[in-house]
Design an enzyme around this catalytic site. Structure first.
Site, PDB file in Angstrom:
ATOM      1  N   SER A 165      -8.369   0.772  -2.007  1.00  0.00           N
ATOM      2  CA  SER A 165      -8.979   0.393  -0.729  1.00  0.00           C
ATOM      3  C   SER A 165     -10.237   1.237  -0.534  1.00  0.00           C
ATOM      4  O   SER A 165     -10.414   2.261  -1.214  1.00  0.00           O
ATOM      5  CB  SER A 165      -7.980   0.682   0.397  1.00  0.00           C
ATOM      6  OG  SER A 165      -8.594   0.632   1.658  1.00  0.00           O
ATOM      7  N   TYR A 178      -1.916   6.271   4.627  1.00  0.00           N
ATOM      8  CA  TYR A 178      -2.562   5.190   3.858  1.00  0.00           C
ATOM      9  C   TYR A 178      -3.714   5.758   3.024  1.00  0.00           C
ATOM     10  O   TYR A 178      -3.822   5.482   1.827  1.00  0.00           O
ATOM     11  CB  TYR A 178      -3.059   4.121   4.836  1.00  0.00           C
ATOM     12  CG  TYR A 178      -3.555   2.844   4.170  1.00  0.00           C
ATOM     13  CD1 TYR A 178      -2.654   1.928   3.623  1.00  0.00           C
ATOM     14  CD2 TYR A 178      -4.907   2.550   4.107  1.00  0.00           C
ATOM     15  CE1 TYR A 178      -3.104   0.759   3.029  1.00  0.00           C
ATOM     16  CE2 TYR A 178      -5.360   1.379   3.515  1.00  0.00           C
ATOM     17  CZ  TYR A 178      -4.452   0.490   2.985  1.00  0.00           C
ATOM     18  OH  TYR A 178      -4.896  -0.673   2.382  1.00  0.00           O
TER      19      TYR A 178
END
Ligand SMILES: NC(=O)c1ccc[n+]([C@@H]2O[C@H](COP(=O)([O-])OP(=O)(O)OC[C@H]3O[C@@H](n4cnc5c(N)ncnc54)[C@H](O)[C@@H]3O)[C@@H](O)[C@H]2O)c1
Length: 279
Positions: A165, A178
């Site tokens: 990401s 995350y």
């Protein structure tokens, strides 16, 4: 795929004759990658948990979602094997990957895509949330590699693609577990790129900005956080004039990394982020 040429499947395409494993295949980007690789000549092993995880604030995929992916893959003319497994569970993952390889004959491409996300300030992150996110995104990606590498060694070559990401490249606030998990995936990618290069197995990561999937729709809450701390807002901005990209945009990059077109590309964090990480 790199190195040895896979057998002809009778279907043309940029990954013709390959077998690709995709985790988190039931919906979102995983479904897009499965269908796209199928259209490019690959057969598919699609794995998903198909159940919710405590601490993740939005519903995950269902068995019907995974069936729909299988239907779309078959519609593209490919063979497909699906299996339900939690990527946090190495034995379950080993079994489902071994079953898929036994039924489809080989493994060439591995896409560690299953992931979850939560939004909290650092002091709101509970131990179960930390474990759920790190366990799925980082340990799950590692488990996926470990379950797959023996089959890639057997094939004599391969391409592993870790779906990280922008959060794997930037310290985006309110996303601590995350961001930690997605940065950790870059470490795994780099180590395995070095350890597996001698076996013609390439390992790369993809770093999308926000993607229009059920994860993004289900998350919510980030806007309120940014409004309460306006100085953080610019960290999330893209440079190109687009708010979110599509799963198909990510699949475009994925097919490149899966195919022999990238045969000398390994150890690369490839952004599909509309310039977000360059800011
Ligand atoms: N959507 C975004 O904005 C965005 C941006 C950058 C990166 N990503 C990453 O892309 C990947 C795909 O996410 P998406 O956007 O398609 O989200 P999604 O929620 O639509 O899909 C994720 C899939 O993973 C499955 N899954 C979750 N936990 C699992 C587990 N423990 N074991 C097996 N399967 C599990 C879910 O059931 C679901 O089918 C994730 O790794 C995510 O972190 C997403």
């Amino acid at each position: 795929m790199s190195g040895r040429t896979p057998p002809a499947s009778g279907r043309p395409g940029r990954v013709a004759g390959c077998v690709a494993l995709i985790t988190g295949a039931a919906r979102g980007q995983g479904r897009s990658h499965a269908v796209r690789l199928a259209r490019e000549g690959a057969d598919i092993i699609g794995v998903d948990l198909c159940a919710d995880i405590e601490g993740v604030p939005y519903p995950l995929a269902t068995p019907a979602d995974l069936d729909e992916t299988a239907r779309l893959v078959e519609e593209a003319g490919a063979r497909v094997v699906t299996g339900r497994a939690d990527v946090r569970d190495p034995s379950a993952l080993d079994a489902v990957v071994a079953d898929g390889v036994a039924r489809l004959g080989r493994l060439d491409v591995v896409v560690a895509n299953a992931g979850v996300c939560t939004i909290q300030r650092w002091d709101e992150v509970t131990p179960p949330v930390w474990d759920a996110v790190i366990g799925t995104n980082l340990t799950g990606a590692w488990n996926t590699c470990v379950a797959s590498i023996p089959h890639l060694l057997e094939a004599g070559a391969g391409s592993i693609i870790l779906i990280s990401s922008t959060a794997g490249l930037k310290g985006q606030p309110f996303l601590a577990p995350y961001v930690a998990s997605k940065h950790g995936m870059v470490g795994v990618m780099r180590v395995l790129a070095n350890e597996l290069a001698a076996h013609s197995i390439r390992v790369n990561s993809i770093h999308p900005t926000g993607v229009d999937t059920p994860m993004l729709v289900g998350l919510g809450g980030l806007t309120e956080r940014i409004e309460a701390s306006p100085d953080t807002g610019s960290i999330f901005l893209n440079s190109l004039p687009v708010d979110v990209v599509s799963s198909e945009d990510v699949s475009d990059a994925l097919v490149y990394l899966a195919s022999a077109e990238s045969r000398y590309v390994t150890g690369l964090p490839l952004t599909v982020d509309a310039g977000a990480s360059a800011r």
